[in-house]
Design a protein around this motif. Structure first.
Motif, PDB file in Angstrom:
ATOM      1  N   LEU A  10       0.834  -1.199   0.000  1.00  0.00           N
ATOM      2  CA  LEU A  10       0.000   0.000   0.000  1.00  0.00           C
ATOM      3  C   LEU A  10       0.870   1.250   0.000  1.00  0.00           C
ATOM      4  CD1 LEU A  10      -2.425  -1.055   2.894  1.00  0.00           C
ATOM      5  CD2 LEU A  10      -2.950  -1.095   0.454  1.00  0.00           C
ATOM      6  N   ASP A  11       0.411   2.277  -0.729  1.00  0.00           N
ATOM      7  CA  ASP A  11       1.014   3.602  -0.585  1.00  0.00           C
ATOM      8  C   ASP A  11       0.168   4.370   0.403  1.00  0.00           C
ATOM      9  OD1 ASP A  11       3.341   3.718  -2.172  1.00  0.00           O
ATOM     10  OD2 ASP A  11       2.067   3.600  -3.956  1.00  0.00           O
ATOM     11  N   LEU A  12       0.673   4.546   1.607  1.00  0.00           N
ATOM     12  CA  LEU A  12      -0.065   5.238   2.670  1.00  0.00           C
ATOM     13  C   LEU A  12       0.478   6.659   2.821  1.00  0.00           C
ATOM     14  CD1 LEU A  12      -0.239   2.314   5.263  1.00  0.00           C
ATOM     15  CD2 LEU A  12      -2.004   3.089   3.666  1.00  0.00           C
ATOM     16  N   PRO A  13      -0.231   7.527   3.532  1.00  0.00           N
ATOM     17  CA  PRO A  13       0.221   8.922   3.631  1.00  0.00           C
ATOM     18  C   PRO A  13       1.649   9.077   4.174  1.00  0.00           C
ATOM     19  CG  PRO A  13      -2.018   8.712   4.452  1.00  0.00           C
ATOM     20  CD  PRO A  13      -1.541   7.315   4.165  1.00  0.00           C
ATOM     21  N   HIS A  14       2.106   8.114   4.983  1.00  0.00           N
ATOM     22  CA  HIS A  14       3.432   8.287   5.588  1.00  0.00           C
ATOM     23  C   HIS A  14       4.479   7.358   5.015  1.00  0.00           C
ATOM     24  CE1 HIS A  14       0.735   9.725   9.045  1.00  0.00           C
ATOM     25  NE2 HIS A  14       1.020  10.717   8.222  1.00  0.00           N
ATOM     26  N   GLY A  15       4.113   6.600   3.992  1.00  0.00           N
ATOM     27  CA  GLY A  15       5.133   5.756   3.369  1.00  0.00           C
ATOM     28  C   GLY A  15       4.558   4.523   2.710  1.00  0.00           C
ATOM     29  N   ARG A  16       5.465   3.716   2.210  1.00  0.00           N
ATOM     30  CA  ARG A  16       5.105   2.452   1.560  1.00  0.00           C
ATOM     31  C   ARG A  16       4.934   1.388   2.644  1.00  0.00           C
ATOM     32  NH1 ARG A  16       3.115   0.534  -3.249  1.00  0.00           N
ATOM     33  NH2 ARG A  16       4.114  -1.412  -3.834  1.00  0.00           N
ATOM     34  N   CYS A  17       3.844   0.628   2.561  1.00  0.00           N
ATOM     35  CA  CYS A  17       3.571  -0.365   3.598  1.00  0.00           C
ATOM     36  C   CYS A  17       3.358  -1.730   2.956  1.00  0.00           C
ATOM     37  CB  CYS A  17       2.325   0.046   4.387  1.00  0.00           C
ATOM     38  SG  CYS A  17       1.973  -1.042   5.767  1.00  0.00           S
ATOM     39  N   VAL A  18       4.067  -2.728   3.448  1.00  0.00           N
ATOM     40  CA  VAL A  18       3.897  -4.094   2.955  1.00  0.00           C
ATOM     41  C   VAL A  18       3.471  -4.984   4.119  1.00  0.00           C
ATOM     42  CG1 VAL A  18       5.051  -6.093   1.911  1.00  0.00           C
ATOM     43  CG2 VAL A  18       5.593  -3.777   1.108  1.00  0.00           C
ATOM     44  N   GLY A  19       2.456  -5.824   3.864  1.00  0.00           N
ATOM     45  CA  GLY A  19       1.994  -6.794   4.859  1.00  0.00           C
ATOM     46  C   GLY A  19       2.432  -8.186   4.461  1.00  0.00           C
ATOM     47  N   VAL A  20       2.902  -8.956   5.442  1.00  0.00           N
ATOM     48  CA  VAL A  20       3.383 -10.314   5.208  1.00  0.00           C
ATOM     49  C   VAL A  20       2.591 -11.267   6.104  1.00  0.00           C
ATOM     50  CG1 VAL A  20       5.372 -11.821   5.674  1.00  0.00           C
ATOM     51  CG2 VAL A  20       5.704  -9.668   4.455  1.00  0.00           C
ATOM     52  N   ALA A  21       2.093 -12.361   5.526  1.00  0.00           N
ATOM     53  CA  ALA A  21       1.338 -13.342   6.320  1.00  0.00           C
ATOM     54  C   ALA A  21       2.281 -14.093   7.256  1.00  0.00           C
ATOM     55  CB  ALA A  21       0.643 -14.327   5.384  1.00  0.00           C
ATOM     56  N   LEU A  22       1.814 -14.322   8.483  1.00  0.00           N
ATOM     57  CA  LEU A  22       2.564 -15.152   9.433  1.00  0.00           C
ATOM     58  C   LEU A  22       1.745 -16.406   9.721  1.00  0.00           C
ATOM     59  CD1 LEU A  22       3.819 -12.522  12.058  1.00  0.00           C
ATOM     60  CD2 LEU A  22       5.025 -13.477  10.086  1.00  0.00           C
ATOM     61  N   ALA A 239      -2.255   8.649  10.663  1.00  0.00           N
ATOM     62  CA  ALA A 239      -3.243   8.206   9.676  1.00  0.00           C
ATOM     63  C   ALA A 239      -3.647   6.774  10.019  1.00  0.00           C
ATOM     64  CB  ALA A 239      -2.667   8.266   8.258  1.00  0.00           C
ATOM     65  N   TRP A 240      -4.839   6.378   9.604  1.00  0.00           N
ATOM     66  CA  TRP A 240      -5.292   5.010   9.909  1.00  0.00           C
ATOM     67  C   TRP A 240      -6.037   4.438   8.718  1.00  0.00           C
ATOM     68  CZ3 TRP A 240     -10.463   3.688   9.805  1.00  0.00           C
ATOM     69  CH2 TRP A 240     -11.356   4.768   9.732  1.00  0.00           C
ATOM     70  N   SER A 241      -6.064   3.109   8.643  1.00  0.00           N
ATOM     71  CA  SER A 241      -6.873   2.426   7.627  1.00  0.00           C
ATOM     72  C   SER A 241      -7.279   1.065   8.186  1.00  0.00           C
ATOM     73  CB  SER A 241      -6.115   2.286   6.310  1.00  0.00           C
ATOM     74  OG  SER A 241      -4.774   1.970   6.526  1.00  0.00           O
ATOM     75  N   ARG A 242      -8.288   0.464   7.526  1.00  0.00           N
ATOM     76  CA  ARG A 242      -8.713  -0.882   7.923  1.00  0.00           C
ATOM     77  C   ARG A 242      -8.142  -1.866   6.926  1.00  0.00           C
ATOM     78  NH1 ARG A 242     -13.293  -1.009  11.530  1.00  0.00           N
ATOM     79  NH2 ARG A 242     -13.445  -3.230  11.092  1.00  0.00           N
ATOM     80  N   ILE A 243      -7.626  -2.988   7.424  1.00  0.00           N
ATOM     81  CA  ILE A 243      -7.167  -4.093   6.591  1.00  0.00           C
ATOM     82  C   ILE A 243      -8.118  -5.243   6.903  1.00  0.00           C
ATOM     83  CG2 ILE A 243      -5.242  -5.631   6.048  1.00  0.00           C
ATOM     84  CD1 ILE A 243      -4.460  -2.761   5.600  1.00  0.00           C
ATOM     85  N   ASP A 244      -8.786  -5.765   5.915  1.00  0.00           N
ATOM     86  CA  ASP A 244      -9.838  -6.758   6.168  1.00  0.00           C
ATOM     87  C   ASP A 244     -10.876  -6.154   7.116  1.00  0.00           C
ATOM     88  OD1 ASP A 244      -8.414  -8.529   4.576  1.00  0.00           O
ATOM     89  OD2 ASP A 244      -7.343  -9.388   6.292  1.00  0.00           O
ATOM     90  N   ASP A 245     -11.677  -7.017   7.727  1.00  0.00           N
ATOM     91  CA  ASP A 245     -12.735  -6.509   8.595  1.00  0.00           C
ATOM     92  C   ASP A 245     -12.238  -6.177   9.986  1.00  0.00           C
ATOM     93  OD1 ASP A 245     -14.684  -6.554   6.765  1.00  0.00           O
ATOM     94  OD2 ASP A 245     -15.472  -8.539   7.321  1.00  0.00           O
ATOM     95  N   ASP A 246     -11.183  -6.845  10.389  1.00  0.00           N
ATOM     96  CA  ASP A 246     -10.901  -6.801  11.826  1.00  0.00           C
ATOM     97  C   ASP A 246      -9.529  -6.259  12.190  1.00  0.00           C
ATOM     98  OD1 ASP A 246      -9.492  -8.935  10.816  1.00  0.00           O
ATOM     99  OD2 ASP A 246      -9.757 -10.169  12.605  1.00  0.00           O
ATOM    100  N   VAL A 247      -8.805  -5.693  11.227  1.00  0.00           N
ATOM    101  CA  VAL A 247      -7.475  -5.163  11.557  1.00  0.00           C
ATOM    102  C   VAL A 247      -7.457  -3.660  11.339  1.00  0.00           C
ATOM    103  CG1 VAL A 247      -5.012  -5.153  10.968  1.00  0.00           C
ATOM    104  CG2 VAL A 247      -6.285  -7.307  10.982  1.00  0.00           C
ATOM    105  N   ILE A 248      -6.972  -2.938  12.327  1.00  0.00           N
ATOM    106  CA  ILE A 248      -6.765  -1.505  12.159  1.00  0.00           C
ATOM    107  C   ILE A 248      -5.255  -1.274  12.059  1.00  0.00           C
ATOM    108  CG2 ILE A 248      -6.765  -0.904  14.628  1.00  0.00           C
ATOM    109  CD1 ILE A 248      -8.642   1.452  13.633  1.00  0.00           C
TER     110      ILE A 248
END
Ligand SMILES: CC(C)(COP(=O)(O)OP(=O)(O)OC[C@H]1O[C@@H](n2cnc3c(N)ncnc32)[C@H](O)[C@@H]1OP(=O)(O)O)[C@@H](O)C(=O)NCCC(=O)NCCS
Length: 258
Positions: A10-22, A239-248
């Motif tokens: 994601l390109d978010l207001p404060h930088g590039r964000c990558v999510g990795v599954a664990l 800044a904030w966003s929702r990832i899926d239904d249950d992650v902030i």
């Protein structure tokens, strides 16, 4: 989702964000890390992984993979990302970044920056330090509002729930606001810590969430014992966003006020 693979960029207001599954199951969380994941790390990071307990290996590797991927998207090669004495990811001058990992997900946030410690000058990326935090929104957990919120934030919360349907909806909103505030304050802490280098309590920051993905943050920093001067002032953005239904997911950046 395949553990240790990138699941969003994601390109978010404060930088590039990558999510990795664990891995989410107990065996996976404490099990062997796949060779492909280890192979994406720097050799010094891999050496560090070998010193860690099994459960900690998973989060360390996931966080490093996420932050390395975010930096790679910005064409920044960070070398080995070890940890500072205070636990933050150690990055070269020219890069800013932060890590969070929680229940099956690790995220890395990155931006180009100067070393930032002196507030920076022209052409250094603004001297911002970054923070990122993820939290799962779950009901039925102990109420942490008193620990996390200042009195003025508590007063803004929807009323505590009781039995009927409207009250349950209000309870869910209340819960989400508390989770947001917790997440935002942890993100702010990570971005602020390089400047103040001390524990900052949850009552030293107030946050107010807006519907548009922004939030206001006001610092109420206490003067640490033995110090002659107050810390700051600092400029803080959230800044904030929702990832899926249950992650902030919350991001913050901090620099000395100009
Ligand atoms: C450090 C802290 C913020 C970590 O948050 P957490 O929810 O426990 O864990 P997360 O998964 O979100 O974050 C862990 C990552 O934070 C980063 N981190 C740890 N200490 C840090 C510090 N001093 N500065 C910046 N980042 C830090 C690390 O990258 C760590 O991951 P890694 O060890 O794999 O590299 C939290 O434990 C803490 O001590 N908070 C202090 C009080 C506070 O938050 N106050 C808020 C008001 S400002």
């Amino acid at each position: 989702m395949t553990p240790f693979q990138a699941i969003f960029r994601l390109d978010l207001p404060h930088g590039r964000c990558v999510g990795v599954a664990l891995p989410t199951d107990f065996a996976g969380r404490g099990g062997a890390i796949p060779e492909a994941a280890l192979g994406a790390l720097d050799v010094e990071e891999r050496r560090h992984v070998e010193t860690l307990a099994p459960l900690r290996r998973t989060t360390f590797v996931g966080g490093r993979l996420a932050l390395r991927a975010a930096l790679a998207d910005l064409s920044i090669d960070p070398g080995a990302i070890l940890s500072t004495a205070r636990g933050a990811p150690r990055l070269p001058a020219g890069a800013a970044g932060s890590i969070s990992h929680k229940d099956g997900l690790a995220v890395g946030l990155a931006a180009a920056a100067g070393d930032g410690a002196d507030g920076g000058g022209a052409g250094d990326g603004g001297g911002w330090r970054l923070g990122v935090d993820i939290e799962r929104i779950r009901t039925g957990r102990p109420d942490i509002s008193g620990k996390v919120l200042r009195p003025e934030e508590l007063a803004r919360l929807p009323a505590a729930p009781d039995a009927d349907a409207d009250a349950l909806a209000a309870g869910a909103r209340r819960n989400e606001e508390v989770v947001f505030a917790f997440s935002a304050k942890e993100a702010i802490y990570k971005a602020l810590d390089p400047f103040v280098q001390r524990y900052v309590s949850f009552h030293e920051v107030a946050v107010l969430r807006r519907d548009d993905g922004a939030a206001e943050a006001i610092l109420h920093l206490r003067r640490p014992p033995g110090r002659a001067a107050d810390e700051g002032p600092f400029e803080v953005q959230v800044a904030w966003s929702r990832i899926d239904d249950d992650v902030i997911l919350t991001t913050a950046r901090v620099r000395p006020a100009r």
